[in-house]
Design a protein around this motif. Sequence first.
Motif, PDB file in Angstrom:
ATOM      1  N   LEU A 202       0.818  -1.218   0.000  1.00 30.58           N
ATOM      2  CA  LEU A 202       0.000   0.000   0.000  1.00 30.58           C
ATOM      3  C   LEU A 202       0.849   1.264   0.000  1.00 30.58           C
ATOM      4  N   PRO A 203       1.856   1.381   0.879  1.00 28.11           N
ATOM      5  CA  PRO A 203       2.709   2.580   0.818  1.00 28.11           C
ATOM      6  C   PRO A 203       3.412   2.748  -0.532  1.00 28.11           C
ATOM      7  N   ARG A 204       3.773   1.653  -1.177  1.00 30.06           N
ATOM      8  CA  ARG A 204       4.419   1.754  -2.487  1.00 30.06           C
ATOM      9  C   ARG A 204       3.464   2.357  -3.508  1.00 30.06           C
ATOM     10  N   ILE A 205       2.203   1.969  -3.457  1.00 26.64           N
ATOM     11  CA  ILE A 205       1.210   2.533  -4.378  1.00 26.64           C
ATOM     12  C   ILE A 205       1.043   4.032  -4.107  1.00 26.64           C
ATOM     13  N   ARG A 206       1.108   4.420  -2.836  1.00 30.31           N
ATOM     14  CA  ARG A 206       1.010   5.841  -2.504  1.00 30.31           C
ATOM     15  C   ARG A 206       2.221   6.612  -3.031  1.00 30.31           C
ATOM     16  N   ILE A 207       3.390   5.993  -2.955  1.00 26.25           N
ATOM     17  CA  ILE A 207       4.587   6.618  -3.522  1.00 26.25           C
ATOM     18  C   ILE A 207       4.417   6.781  -5.034  1.00 26.25           C
ATOM     19  N   LEU A 208       3.859   5.766  -5.683  1.00 21.11           N
ATOM     20  CA  LEU A 208       3.606   5.862  -7.117  1.00 21.11           C
ATOM     21  C   LEU A 208       2.626   6.991  -7.432  1.00 21.11           C
ATOM     22  N   MET A 244      -3.026  -9.518  -8.034  1.00 20.53           N
ATOM     23  CA  MET A 244      -3.803  -8.821  -9.046  1.00 20.53           C
ATOM     24  C   MET A 244      -4.163  -7.402  -8.617  1.00 20.53           C
ATOM     25  N   LEU A 245      -4.570  -7.229  -7.359  1.00 22.13           N
ATOM     26  CA  LEU A 245      -4.973  -5.912  -6.893  1.00 22.13           C
ATOM     27  C   LEU A 245      -3.803  -4.931  -6.901  1.00 22.13           C
ATOM     28  N   ALA A 250      -1.245  -0.296  -9.546  1.00 26.78           N
ATOM     29  CA  ALA A 250      -0.112   0.329 -10.226  1.00 26.78           C
ATOM     30  C   ALA A 250      -0.502   0.780 -11.630  1.00 26.78           C
ATOM     31  N   LEU A 251      -1.290  -0.037 -12.322  1.00 22.66           N
ATOM     32  CA  LEU A 251      -1.737   0.326 -13.666  1.00 22.66           C
ATOM     33  C   LEU A 251      -2.667   1.537 -13.637  1.00 22.66           C
ATOM     34  N   GLU A 252      -3.515   1.622 -12.619  1.00 23.68           N
ATOM     35  CA  GLU A 252      -4.423   2.767 -12.506  1.00 23.68           C
ATOM     36  C   GLU A 252      -3.636   4.059 -12.322  1.00 23.68           C
ATOM     37  N   VAL A 253      -2.593   4.015 -11.493  1.00 25.96           N
ATOM     38  CA  VAL A 253      -1.759   5.211 -11.298  1.00 25.96           C
ATOM     39  C   VAL A 253      -1.028   5.557 -12.591  1.00 25.96           C
ATOM     40  N   LEU A 254      -0.502   4.534 -13.268  1.00 27.60           N
ATOM     41  CA  LEU A 254       0.192   4.760 -14.536  1.00 27.60           C
ATOM     42  C   LEU A 254      -0.758   5.323 -15.586  1.00 27.60           C
ATOM     43  N   TYR A 255      -2.006   4.878 -15.556  1.00 27.97           N
ATOM     44  CA  TYR A 255      -3.023   5.380 -16.495  1.00 27.97           C
ATOM     45  C   TYR A 255      -3.236   6.883 -16.304  1.00 27.97           C
ATOM     46  N   GLU A 256      -3.234   7.322 -15.045  1.00 28.96           N
ATOM     47  CA  GLU A 256      -3.348   8.755 -14.767  1.00 28.96           C
ATOM     48  C   GLU A 256      -2.098   9.493 -15.237  1.00 28.96           C
ATOM     49  N   LEU A 257      -0.957   8.878 -15.042  1.00 26.96           N
ATOM     50  CA  LEU A 257       0.301   9.516 -15.425  1.00 26.96           C
ATOM     51  C   LEU A 257       0.379   9.734 -16.932  1.00 26.96           C
ATOM     52  N   VAL A 258      -0.053   8.751 -17.723  1.00 27.76           N
ATOM     53  CA  VAL A 258       0.079   8.872 -19.177  1.00 27.76           C
ATOM     54  C   VAL A 258      -0.918   9.855 -19.774  1.00 27.76           C
ATOM     55  N   ALA A 285      -3.962 -13.445 -17.352  1.00 27.43           N
ATOM     56  CA  ALA A 285      -4.212 -12.202 -16.620  1.00 27.43           C
ATOM     57  C   ALA A 285      -5.696 -11.870 -16.653  1.00 27.43           C
ATOM     58  N   ASP A 286      -6.180 -11.217 -15.619  1.00 35.23           N
ATOM     59  CA  ASP A 286      -7.578 -10.811 -15.561  1.00 35.23           C
ATOM     60  C   ASP A 286      -7.885  -9.827 -16.685  1.00 35.23           C
ATOM     61  N   SER A 287      -9.088  -9.915 -17.235  1.00 40.14           N
ATOM     62  CA  SER A 287      -9.463  -9.052 -18.365  1.00 40.14           C
ATOM     63  C   SER A 287      -9.425  -7.573 -17.998  1.00 40.14           C
ATOM     64  N   VAL A 288      -9.712  -7.244 -16.731  1.00 39.21           N
ATOM     65  CA  VAL A 288      -9.663  -5.847 -16.292  1.00 39.21           C
ATOM     66  C   VAL A 288      -8.236  -5.314 -16.404  1.00 39.21           C
ATOM     67  N   ILE A 289      -7.269  -6.141 -16.000  1.00 39.73           N
ATOM     68  CA  ILE A 289      -5.859  -5.739 -16.077  1.00 39.73           C
ATOM     69  C   ILE A 289      -5.427  -5.603 -17.533  1.00 39.73           C
TER      70      ILE A 289
END
Length: 543
Positions: A202-208, A244-245, A250-258, A285-289
């Motif tokens: 969780l803290p790593r995701i916050r750093i991202l 998966m979560l 991480a992908l959601e944060v990257l999506y905002e970044l791009v 991989a899950d279809s959402v990912i």
Amino acid sequence: MEPSPAAGELGAMLRAAADFASYPGNVPFPSSPRIWGDEVNCSGLHSDDTVRQFLERCPLPKLLGALQSEADVPGMVETVTECLDKIFSSRYGASLLPSYGAFIQAGLLTDSKQIRKLACKAVLHLLDKAEDGAAAVETVVQHNLYPLLINCLIEGDEEISAIILDTVKRLAQIPKGAEVIFPPDGQGSVQLGKVAAQSSSLPRIRILSLIAKLFTVSSYTATAIRDSNLLSIFEEEIKDRRDMLKTLSALEVLYELVEHPHSNIFLLKTNLLQLIIDIINDSSADSVIRSRAALISGRLLSSADAFTAIDKSCVTNLLVAIDKILKMEESQNTDEVESALETLGLIGTTSQGARFLLTSSNVARHVVESSFDRQGRGRQLAALHAFGSICGMDRQEDQMKLDGEAEGNLKRLVYTTAANSPKLTPSALLLSILQQDPDIRIAGYRVISGLVIREWCLREVCLNSEIIRFVTDPTMETTKLGMESRYNCCVAINKALSSSHLLHEASLSGLIGKLNDAVKRGPYLSDRKRVEARPVVDTAERF
């Protein structure tokens, strides 16, 4: 340490603090508290004059002393922190904060959630409302607040973490503040990469999330993030797909970044795109990912710079992965298909991307075929939007048309799709789009607007009187978006026709007049004649 008020004085001060915290703030604070009713609207911010009046009755040192006292008064901390937040949210209150840096420092270190939250917001108010940004940053440096903020980001709850993200971003927006986060010598007291490496999920995701916010502030912070190798944290999180979560976060944060216009210049020089392609190719991989990964790749390649910053073979591999998704059986996840089509539209927004789709891969056929396939409404709508982008609707007018090879392939795709359908001709296919529900029709207007700059499509449209009836009929659409889309399509056809040799064909003279009249009418006026109000003269006997 601030002086703690006596018991009797404390009670009176708490009552005043409660009154102030609930007071609307858009009128002067009364000299006698509790003279207003509960119906008062408390949404307004407190003016500087209101804050001054209150602090004359309840000095700031005594309010702070109440928080530091050991008095066991129910609700005291909540009341005082709410009151202090109202004070610090005013410009006058924020101007007092540099003198209370030690209190902010202690607040960031305390175990009390309310006081820690107040201290975090106090730093935000200090930076946000300071007349002299450099002086505010000096307060942060003098009291070593930045490392404490990062500690709160990692250890705090979601509410405190959100405040910290905004606070550190605001710090980075001040030139001297950006140097606190990313010192020119690279030897800052807090290395975000090291903090992330030592943190749990969780803290790593916050750093991202913090990195993503800082990335958008300026070229200085974006370059500093790249030079600090912080983008590798995204790679590490995405590469490890056991959780998966965690991967999705991480992908959601990257999506905002791009979303940031210049992010691809930095991100495409990393291994991120290849990792994204690996996810899209991973059938386990899950279809959402997979869907989110596809959209990220589309955003990365949605600018002209992208095709000069990356090896073309990497783009080809991406299109092969997307092609596999679109070739799956009909039982596949529809969201994944729609995301894949949207990705192709994002790539096709630039002339370089559209040309690549039409000349270096066969994947564009999925867009054209799905645009006219009624088997799935969501799929069709996504395809139509992508088709409009490939046709040039997101490009400057002089860049809408592509080179000869790409244009030839586009024409061949449309005619082949028509020949393989019951409609047989492109004009009949385009008309079938306009005969569907409003959302499909609006997307269809956009496709036609992009296609008619091509002579072959302009002829198809002009020779179909029903298409012309749709785009010139002001009563066809009932929503503002629909009316404007229809009108823009009408204008596009009229403009393309005005510079075409078709303009001189006698058989089209009536159509040209109809288009001109529709353009002059504008998007909203209808054909119905309006009855103007006229004065009526009557005899006096009637009254």
